[in-house]
Design an enzyme around this catalytic site. Structure first.
Site, PDB file in Angstrom:
ATOM      1  CG  ASP A 132       5.408   3.658   1.910  1.00 32.22           C
ATOM      2  OD1 ASP A 132       5.388   4.234   3.014  1.00 32.22           O
ATOM      3  OD2 ASP A 132       4.438   3.644   1.127  1.00 32.22           O
TER       4      ASP A 132
ATOM      5  CE  LYS B 139      -1.173   5.925   7.535  1.00 30.56           C
ATOM      6  NZ  LYS B 139      -0.766   5.167   6.340  1.00 30.56           N
TER       7      LYS B 139
ATOM      8  CG  PHE C 219      -1.906   1.189   1.138  1.00 28.80           C
ATOM      9  CD1 PHE C 219      -3.066   1.104   0.382  1.00 28.80           C
ATOM     10  CD2 PHE C 219      -1.629   2.382   1.794  1.00 28.80           C
ATOM     11  CE1 PHE C 219      -3.939   2.187   0.276  1.00 28.80           C
ATOM     12  CE2 PHE C 219      -2.493   3.467   1.698  1.00 28.80           C
ATOM     13  CZ  PHE C 219      -3.650   3.371   0.945  1.00 28.80           C
TER      14      PHE C 219
HETATM   15  C1  PLP Z   1      -1.104   5.394   4.895  1.00 30.39           C
HETATM   16  C2  PLP Z   1      -0.023   4.978   3.968  1.00 30.39           C
HETATM   17  C3  PLP Z   1       0.244   5.688   2.770  1.00 30.39           C
HETATM   18  C4  PLP Z   1      -0.640   6.806   2.286  1.00 30.39           C
HETATM   19  O1  PLP Z   1      -0.608   7.906   3.133  1.00 30.39           O
HETATM   20  P1  PLP Z   1      -1.738   9.044   2.972  1.00 30.39           P
HETATM   21  O2  PLP Z   1      -1.253  10.116   3.908  1.00 30.39           O
HETATM   22  O3  PLP Z   1      -3.039   8.449   3.355  1.00 30.39           O
HETATM   23  O4  PLP Z   1      -1.708   9.491   1.559  1.00 30.39           O
HETATM   24  C5  PLP Z   1       1.317   5.288   2.009  1.00 30.39           C
HETATM   25  N1  PLP Z   1       2.092   4.259   2.372  1.00 30.39           N
HETATM   26  C6  PLP Z   1       1.865   3.553   3.506  1.00 30.39           C
HETATM   27  C7  PLP Z   1       2.770   2.415   3.862  1.00 30.39           C
HETATM   28  C8  PLP Z   1       0.787   3.875   4.329  1.00 30.39           C
HETATM   29  O5  PLP Z   1       0.537   3.154   5.429  1.00 30.39           O
END
Ligand code: PLP
Length: 398
Positions: A225, A254, A140
């Site tokens: 990420d 986040k 994700f």
């Molecule tokens: C939540 C998340 C995102 C996306 O972040 P947003 O601020 O909602 O755009 C991207 N990568 C990971 C691993 C996430 O948990």
């Protein structure tokens, strides 16, 4: 289920885009690991804004910095130098592999920046045929078109084709699959050190190290990420530290400012050179308010013993979940690192989440069958006991 703030909820159903399957709950106040709904009911918050409020709700230091910075300067353009932005970049670089930082406002935006930087770097170095990014199945990376295309889950893609070309997906925690997929078109490998939304999947201890070696051999960029697992969540400031394999690019968002919107891309100097004036930008990115809070978050994580606490309480939670697994055969796995923890069930976790809410504990279910626990890192042992006792009571009903 508890229903509070009925009229407001009905109005929300009328005026808000219907993008979330929301619970009928209006949260109005928070302190530490506790939140209150509009009816005054108290909950132990093991969602924490989805891994955002790592220092807990309304941490006094965060509140103080917001108040002070709001009086001084809330926003100004990146036409000018911004003191807290430089301060935060310095901190992120001092405590990571990185040399330079680009600031944006969310995880998806950080992914977009990483895609652009990887392509720009590879184009300049190797020519424009080298643009493919290998990402993982079940990953994700966000909901904007580039980040969505990087995300390796069909269910998020449905209805949004055509996606951005240039992504290939291979199984997570499988170095051979990446080795087979890398070719002369590959510019980068994109991976979450621990998959969050995909069900809290922790790879083999040497996975990232092997990816690092593979990327070095093939002159491929390695992108982590760390939007969900960064900023102390796993018990170290960045999750990759525990795998002893630094990337070339890392994304954060986040919990970087504990709830004030922010995203960041951290890169080595050699890679970051590909971003020159005019190649990327963000109006709000790195604004004084968000970055002042970011500085406070980094300092507090490092100075107040929060990483140690996270490791200790994380192990305590993990052991508690393992004991539950011994007693309830429908718990098929317990996974996690620090305070990103999960137990996988033999059935959908949706009902369990609702029962927890009835009993005053907020948890989340991801990948349908995985109960995920993301409490603030300041959560106490007593609060974890309450979470475990609540789960025990609900599991006994199944
Ligand atoms: C939540 C998340 C995102 C996306 O972040 P947003 O601020 O909602 O755009 C991207 N990568 C990971 C691993 C996430 O948990």
């Amino acid at each position: 289920m508890v229903v509070a703030g009925d009229a407001l909820i009905r109005e929300g159903q009328q005026v808000l885009a219907n993008t979330y399957a929301r619970y009928p709950l209006v949260l109005v106040r928070g302190k530490g690991a506790t939140v209150w709904d509009s009816a005054g009911r108290e909950y132990l918050d093991c969602v924490a804004g989805l891994a955002v409020c790592n220092l807990g709700h309304c941490h006094p230091k965060v509140v103080a910095v917001i108040e002070q910075q709001a009086r001084e300067l809330i926003h100004c353009s990146n036409f000018y130098y911004i003191a807290p932005q430089i301060e935060l970049a310095r901190r992120l670089c001092a405590h990571s592999f990185g040399d330079r930082v680009f600031f944006c406002n969310s995880g998806a935006e950080a992914t977009e920046a990483a895609i652009k930087l990887a392509r720009k770097y590879a184009t300049e170095r190797f020519g424009k045929e080298r643009y493919e990014i290998i990402a993982m199945e079940n990953s994700f990376h966000g909901r904007t078109m580039g980040a969505l295309s990087a995300t390796g889950q069909e269910r998020f893609h449905q209805g949004f084709h055509p996606l951005l070309p240039g992504f290939r997906h291979v199984p997570f925690d499988d170095v051979e699959a990446v080795a087979d997929a890398i070719n002369k078109k590959t510019c980068a490998v994109l991976v979450e050190p621990i998959q969050g939304e995909g069900g809290v999947k922790v790879p083999a201890p040497d996975y990232l190290k092997k990816l690092r070696a593979l990327c070095d051999q093939t002159e491929t960029l390695l992108i982590y990420d760390e939007v969900q697992v960064g900023m102390g969540r796993t018990g170290t400031l960045f999750a990759y530290e525990q795998f002893d394999a630094p990337p070339d690019i890392m994304t954060l968002a986040k919990s970087l400012a504990n709830g004030i919107p922010i995203g960041a891309l951290v890169a080595t100097d050699a890679v970051a050179q590909a971003f020159t004036p005019g190649t990327h930008a963000s109006t709000f990115g790195g604004n004084p308010l968000a970055t002042a809070v970011g500085c406070c978050v980094v300092d507090t994580l490092l100075e107040d013993g929060i990483l140690e606490h996270c490791r200790e309480i994380g192990s305590y939670l993990h052991e508690g979940l393992v004991l539950l697994k011994d007693r309830y055969p429908f718990i098929t796995a317990v996974r996690g690192q620090g305070l990103i923890s999960a137990c996988e069930l033999a059935f959908s976790g949706k009902k369990i989440v609702e029962r927890c809410m009835d009993k005053g504990v907020l948890i989340n279910c991801t990948a349908d069958t995985v109960l995920r626990f993301l409490p603030p890192l300041i959560v106490t042992q007593g609060e974890i006991d309450r979470l475990l006792a609540t789960l025990d009571g609900i599991f006994a009903e199944q």
